[in-house]
Scaffold this motif. Structure first.
Motif, mmCIF file in Angstrom:
data_model
loop_
_atom_site.group_PDB
_atom_site.id
_atom_site.type_symbol
_atom_site.label_atom_id
_atom_site.label_comp_id
_atom_site.label_asym_id
_atom_site.label_seq_id
_atom_site.Cartn_x
_atom_site.Cartn_y
_atom_site.Cartn_z
ATOM 1 N N VAL A 85 59.696 -8.825 34.121
ATOM 2 C CA VAL A 85 59.683 -7.736 34.883
ATOM 3 C C VAL A 85 59.555 -6.506 34.123
ATOM 4 O O VAL A 85 60.015 -6.146 32.785
ATOM 5 N N LYS A 86 58.225 -5.746 34.132
ATOM 6 C CA LYS A 86 57.729 -4.846 33.211
ATOM 7 C C LYS A 86 58.539 -3.455 33.265
ATOM 8 O O LYS A 86 59.059 -3.019 34.230
ATOM 9 N N GLY A 87 58.853 -3.244 32.173
ATOM 10 C CA GLY A 87 59.764 -2.031 31.920
ATOM 11 C C GLY A 87 61.232 -2.423 32.118
ATOM 12 O O GLY A 87 61.991 -1.325 32.008
ATOM 13 N N SER A 88 61.707 -3.541 31.858
ATOM 14 C CA SER A 88 63.060 -4.000 31.977
ATOM 15 C C SER A 88 63.125 -5.266 31.157
ATOM 16 O O SER A 88 62.297 -5.857 30.591
ATOM 17 N N LEU A 141 64.844 -7.877 32.061
ATOM 18 C CA LEU A 141 65.129 -8.861 33.137
ATOM 19 C C LEU A 141 63.752 -9.883 33.415
ATOM 20 O O LEU A 141 62.572 -9.610 33.044
ATOM 21 N N VAL A 142 63.918 -11.161 33.634
ATOM 22 C CA VAL A 142 63.022 -12.190 33.750
ATOM 23 C C VAL A 142 63.314 -12.911 35.173
ATOM 24 O O VAL A 142 64.416 -13.088 35.462
ATOM 25 N N VAL A 143 62.152 -13.101 36.041
ATOM 26 C CA VAL A 143 62.298 -13.790 37.267
ATOM 27 C C VAL A 143 62.152 -15.257 36.923
ATOM 28 O O VAL A 143 61.183 -15.763 36.190
ATOM 29 N N LYS A 144 63.155 -16.145 36.895
ATOM 30 C CA LYS A 144 63.071 -17.425 36.473
ATOM 31 C C LYS A 144 62.308 -18.430 37.228
ATOM 32 O O LYS A 144 62.358 -18.172 38.701
ATOM 33 N N VAL A 145 61.760 -19.650 36.811
ATOM 34 C CA VAL A 145 60.998 -20.533 37.478
ATOM 35 C C VAL A 145 62.178 -20.992 38.594
ATOM 36 O O VAL A 145 63.268 -21.307 38.311
ATOM 37 N N GLY A 146 61.798 -21.174 39.961
ATOM 38 C CA GLY A 146 62.569 -21.925 41.106
ATOM 39 C C GLY A 146 63.061 -20.683 41.921
ATOM 40 O O GLY A 146 63.964 -21.083 42.670
ATOM 41 N N THR A 147 63.107 -19.588 41.330
ATOM 42 C CA THR A 147 63.677 -18.395 42.255
ATOM 43 C C THR A 147 62.870 -18.310 43.430
ATOM 44 O O THR A 147 61.967 -18.428 43.463
ATOM 45 N N ARG A 148 63.776 -18.315 44.623
ATOM 46 C CA ARG A 148 63.317 -18.359 45.784
ATOM 47 C C ARG A 148 63.324 -16.924 46.364
ATOM 48 O O ARG A 148 64.206 -16.304 46.520
ATOM 49 N N VAL A 149 62.078 -16.595 47.009
ATOM 50 C CA VAL A 149 62.005 -15.274 47.438
ATOM 51 C C VAL A 149 61.727 -15.440 49.131
ATOM 52 O O VAL A 149 60.556 -16.345 49.395
ATOM 53 N N LYS A 150 62.531 -14.828 50.013
ATOM 54 C CA LYS A 150 62.193 -14.952 51.288
ATOM 55 C C LYS A 150 61.519 -13.683 52.020
ATOM 56 O O LYS A 150 61.523 -12.608 51.402
ATOM 57 N N ALA A 185 63.025 -4.674 44.544
ATOM 58 C CA ALA A 185 61.661 -4.626 45.098
ATOM 59 C C ALA A 185 60.809 -5.105 44.013
ATOM 60 O O ALA A 185 60.816 -4.574 43.146
ATOM 61 N N MET A 186 59.851 -5.800 44.356
ATOM 62 C CA MET A 186 58.753 -6.405 43.364
ATOM 63 C C MET A 186 57.509 -6.541 43.890
ATOM 64 O O MET A 186 57.535 -7.065 45.120
#
Length: 114
Positions: free
Chosen positions: A69-72, A74-83, A103-104
């Motif tokens: 995540v740019k400017g942070s 944090l990392v969005v991991k593999v397998g994260t489900r987005v609804k 929000a991303m």
């Protein structure tokens, strides 16, 4: 004499045939008959995931690569489900909300349809 369509670029009525193409003498625009209708039909942008599946608004997707995540830190991991994604125009074509991050915007090449 057959009635030729006006120029799609400048609407000039002085179009003429040059082989298989139509030419406008006023703006020098060249096009093939029937191509304008095909271009209008294909104006709708089709967004596909990493496997080539067509995405639509409201779909659920799964992230297939760790994304920083740019400017942070944090990392969005593999397998994260987005609804409930929303498709938008631009470089990042998915607008979404990820639990724990917020929000991303995501690129469709890093997700697969769930």
């Amino acid at each position: 004499m057959s009635e030729l369509p006006p120029c799609p670029k400048c609407a000039s009525t002085y179009t003429y045939e040059d082989g298989a193409q139509l030419v406008c003498p006023e703006c020098a625009h060249e096009w093939t008959p029937g191509a304008a209708e095909a271009a209008e039909a294909s104006d709708e942008r089709v967004i596909k995931d990493a496997h080539g599946t067509v995405l639509a608004d409201g779909d659920s997707v799964t992230v297939i690569k760790d994304l920083k995540v740019k400017g942070s830190s944090l990392v969005v991991k593999v397998g994260t489900r987005v609804k409930n994604i929303r498709l938008v125009d631009g470089d990042h074509d998915i607008d979404c909300k990820i639990d724990g991050i917020g929000a991303m915007k995501l690129k469709s090449e890093y997700v697969k349809k769930a």
